[in-house]
Design a protein around this motif. Structure first.
Motif, PDB file in Angstrom:
ATOM      1  N   LYS A 184       0.644  -0.938  -0.237  1.00 51.31           N
ATOM      2  CA  LYS A 184       0.475   0.378   0.204  1.00 51.31           C
ATOM      3  C   LYS A 184       0.901   1.370  -0.248  1.00 51.31           C
ATOM      4  N   SER A 185       2.006   1.093   1.011  1.00 50.21           N
ATOM      5  CA  SER A 185       2.685   1.961   0.598  1.00 50.21           C
ATOM      6  C   SER A 185       3.327   2.764  -0.779  1.00 50.21           C
ATOM      7  N   LEU A 186       3.218   1.432  -0.878  1.00 50.54           N
ATOM      8  CA  LEU A 186       4.632   1.369  -2.792  1.00 50.54           C
ATOM      9  C   LEU A 186       3.429   2.357  -3.442  1.00 50.54           C
ATOM     10  N   GLY A 187       2.256   1.815  -3.368  1.00 54.03           N
ATOM     11  CA  GLY A 187       1.098   1.934  -3.983  1.00 54.03           C
ATOM     12  C   GLY A 187       1.213   3.793  -3.769  1.00 54.03           C
ATOM     13  N   ALA A 244       2.940   8.067  13.290  1.00 53.82           N
ATOM     14  CA  ALA A 244       3.424   9.391  12.832  1.00 53.82           C
ATOM     15  C   ALA A 244       1.397   9.703  12.562  1.00 53.82           C
ATOM     16  N   ARG A 245       0.716   9.022  13.025  1.00 49.86           N
ATOM     17  CA  ARG A 245      -1.194   8.836  12.487  1.00 49.86           C
ATOM     18  C   ARG A 245      -1.139   9.764  14.382  1.00 49.86           C
ATOM     19  N   ARG A 246      -0.830  10.385  14.766  1.00 48.24           N
ATOM     20  CA  ARG A 246      -0.972  10.282  16.601  1.00 48.24           C
ATOM     21  C   ARG A 246      -0.205  11.820  16.909  1.00 48.24           C
ATOM     22  N   GLU A 247       1.059  11.684  16.514  1.00 49.06           N
ATOM     23  CA  GLU A 247       2.260  12.827  16.438  1.00 49.06           C
ATOM     24  C   GLU A 247       2.888  13.054  15.589  1.00 49.06           C
ATOM     25  N   SER A 248       3.233  14.637  15.514  1.00 47.57           N
ATOM     26  CA  SER A 248       4.011  15.111  13.898  1.00 47.57           C
ATOM     27  C   SER A 248       5.533  14.618  14.344  1.00 47.57           C
ATOM     28  N   GLN A 249       6.100  14.527  13.821  1.00 47.50           N
ATOM     29  CA  GLN A 249       7.484  13.909  13.608  1.00 47.50           C
ATOM     30  C   GLN A 249       8.169  14.730  12.451  1.00 47.50           C
ATOM     31  N   THR A 250       7.597  15.238  11.489  1.00 44.53           N
ATOM     32  CA  THR A 250       8.616  15.412  10.276  1.00 44.53           C
ATOM     33  C   THR A 250       7.442  16.450   9.362  1.00 44.53           C
ATOM     34  N   LEU A 251       7.583  17.197   8.376  1.00 38.95           N
ATOM     35  CA  LEU A 251       7.087  17.514   7.875  1.00 38.95           C
ATOM     36  C   LEU A 251       8.016  17.930   5.950  1.00 38.95           C
ATOM     37  N   LEU A 252       7.354  17.185   5.488  1.00 43.47           N
ATOM     38  CA  LEU A 252       8.830  16.986   4.239  1.00 43.47           C
ATOM     39  C   LEU A 252       7.732  17.284   2.660  1.00 43.47           C
ATOM     40  N   ALA A 253       8.865  18.028   2.204  1.00 38.92           N
ATOM     41  CA  ALA A 253       7.918  19.204   1.182  1.00 38.92           C
ATOM     42  C   ALA A 253       8.935  18.515   0.009  1.00 38.92           C
ATOM     43  N   LEU A 254       7.804  17.891  -1.048  1.00 41.57           N
ATOM     44  CA  LEU A 254       8.055  17.863  -2.232  1.00 41.57           C
ATOM     45  C   LEU A 254       7.721  19.343  -3.341  1.00 41.57           C
ATOM     46  N   SER A 255       9.043  19.313  -4.290  1.00 43.57           N
ATOM     47  CA  SER A 255       8.515  20.280  -5.167  1.00 43.57           C
ATOM     48  C   SER A 255       8.210  19.773  -6.152  1.00 43.57           C
ATOM     49  N   VAL A 256       6.848  20.722  -7.216  1.00 41.11           N
ATOM     50  CA  VAL A 256       6.285  20.224  -8.349  1.00 41.11           C
ATOM     51  C   VAL A 256       6.829  20.980  -9.189  1.00 41.11           C
ATOM     52  N   ALA A 300      -1.790  11.319  -5.099  1.00 42.33           N
ATOM     53  CA  ALA A 300      -1.745  10.611  -3.925  1.00 42.33           C
ATOM     54  C   ALA A 300      -3.298   9.968  -2.904  1.00 42.33           C
ATOM     55  N   THR A 301      -4.139  10.646  -3.136  1.00 40.19           N
ATOM     56  CA  THR A 301      -5.072  10.060  -2.600  1.00 40.19           C
ATOM     57  C   THR A 301      -5.982   9.515  -3.141  1.00 40.19           C
ATOM     58  N   ALA A 302      -5.825   9.293  -4.722  1.00 42.54           N
ATOM     59  CA  ALA A 302      -6.463   7.908  -5.101  1.00 42.54           C
ATOM     60  C   ALA A 302      -6.004   6.805  -4.470  1.00 42.54           C
ATOM     61  N   ALA A 303      -4.629   6.929  -4.712  1.00 42.78           N
ATOM     62  CA  ALA A 303      -3.497   5.702  -3.945  1.00 42.78           C
ATOM     63  C   ALA A 303      -3.423   5.425  -2.245  1.00 42.78           C
ATOM     64  N   GLY A 304      -4.811   5.934  -1.560  1.00 38.41           N
ATOM     65  CA  GLY A 304      -4.473   5.653  -0.018  1.00 38.41           C
ATOM     66  C   GLY A 304      -4.667   6.583   0.431  1.00 38.41           C
ATOM     67  N   ASP A 347       0.418   9.922   4.076  1.00 35.42           N
ATOM     68  CA  ASP A 347       0.472   9.260   3.811  1.00 35.42           C
ATOM     69  C   ASP A 347       0.091   7.918   4.576  1.00 35.42           C
ATOM     70  N   PRO A 348      -0.171   6.283   3.777  1.00 34.44           N
ATOM     71  CA  PRO A 348      -1.194   5.562   5.026  1.00 34.44           C
ATOM     72  C   PRO A 348      -0.686   5.808   6.487  1.00 34.44           C
ATOM     73  N   ASP A 349       0.232   5.880   6.365  1.00 39.83           N
ATOM     74  CA  ASP A 349       1.225   5.886   7.540  1.00 39.83           C
ATOM     75  C   ASP A 349       1.082   7.005   8.509  1.00 39.83           C
ATOM     76  N   GLY A 350       0.672   7.973   8.231  1.00 41.67           N
ATOM     77  CA  GLY A 350       0.370   9.303   9.115  1.00 41.67           C
ATOM     78  C   GLY A 350       1.420  10.052   8.284  1.00 41.67           C
ATOM     79  N   TYR A 351       2.587   9.887   7.850  1.00 42.92           N
ATOM     80  CA  TYR A 351       3.575  10.853   7.613  1.00 42.92           C
ATOM     81  C   TYR A 351       3.043  11.881   6.399  1.00 42.92           C
ATOM     82  N   VAL A 352       3.524  12.801   6.721  1.00 39.11           N
ATOM     83  CA  VAL A 352       3.322  13.828   6.115  1.00 39.11           C
ATOM     84  C   VAL A 352       3.824  14.623   5.159  1.00 39.11           C
ATOM     85  N   TRP A 353       3.283  14.738   3.957  1.00 37.61           N
ATOM     86  CA  TRP A 353       4.468  15.659   2.712  1.00 37.61           C
ATOM     87  C   TRP A 353       3.508  16.753   2.116  1.00 37.61           C
ATOM     88  N   GLU A 354       4.002  17.475   1.934  1.00 39.92           N
ATOM     89  CA  GLU A 354       3.736  19.601   1.629  1.00 39.92           C
ATOM     90  C   GLU A 354       3.925  19.062  -0.084  1.00 39.92           C
TER      91      GLU A 354
END
Length: 135
Positions: A16-19, A67-79, A92-96, A117-124
C-alpha cells in the motif's frame, strides 16, 4: 557527485505504501528492494526507503512512533506548477493518502498543499514561482 537524501520510513503495509509513493511520481528501484523494504526514487537525488517495522527496527533501538498521532516531521516535495500541486494530491489521495491534513497555503509566489501517506507521514506538495526565487 551530487548529494542525495534518503528518507527511511517504517510502514505497516509495504504494498500500500509503495502504491502511494508511486502516485507521487516515484519510480520503484528494485536494486534496493526486497520482501521487507521497497526503494522509491522521487528524483535523481531523493530516495524513499519504505521498510517493514521489523526491518526498520534493525537500524534503531528507539521505539517506532505513530505518525498518525504525533507530528514527527514535515517533508516538502516540489512540483513544476500550481496545477501539478492539485494533480499530485488527486493521485496520492486515490492511492490511499489523505488530502490536506494541514491547511493549504497560497502566498501568490508559492502554493502548497499537504497529503498524509497511509502511515500518517505528511508530505507538503509545493510549487514556487522561479521568478520569485531568482528575483
Amino acid at each position: 557527485m551530487s548529494r542525495m537524501i534518503f528518507v527511511n520510513l517504517p510502514v505497516r503495509d509495504l504494498a500500500k505504501s509503495l502504491g502511494f509513493y508511486v502516485a507521487l511520481d516515484g519510480k520503484p528501484n528494485p536494486q534496493f528492494s526486497d520482501d521487507q523494504s521497497k526503494s522509491v526514487m522521487l528524483s535523481d537525488a531523493i530516495g524513499v526507503m519504505l521498510m517493514t517495522h521489523d526491518r526498520y527496527g534493525t537500524f534503531t533501538k528507539r521505539p517506532i512512533g505513530d505518525a498518525r498521532r504525533e507530528s514527527q516531521t514535515l517533508l516538502a516535495l516540489s512540483v513544476t506548477s500550481r496545477d501539478a500541486v492539485n494533480d499530485t494530491l488527486t493521485r496520492a489521495t486515490a492511492a490511499g493518502g489523505k488530502a490536506d491534513p494541514n491547511p493549504a497555503q497560497d502566498h501568490g509566489f508559492m502554493f502548497m498543499r499537504s497529503v498524509e501517506d497511509p502511515d500518517g507521514y505528511v508530505w507538503e506538495i509545493m510549487w514556487m514561482d522561479p521568478a520569485a526565487v531568482n528575483g
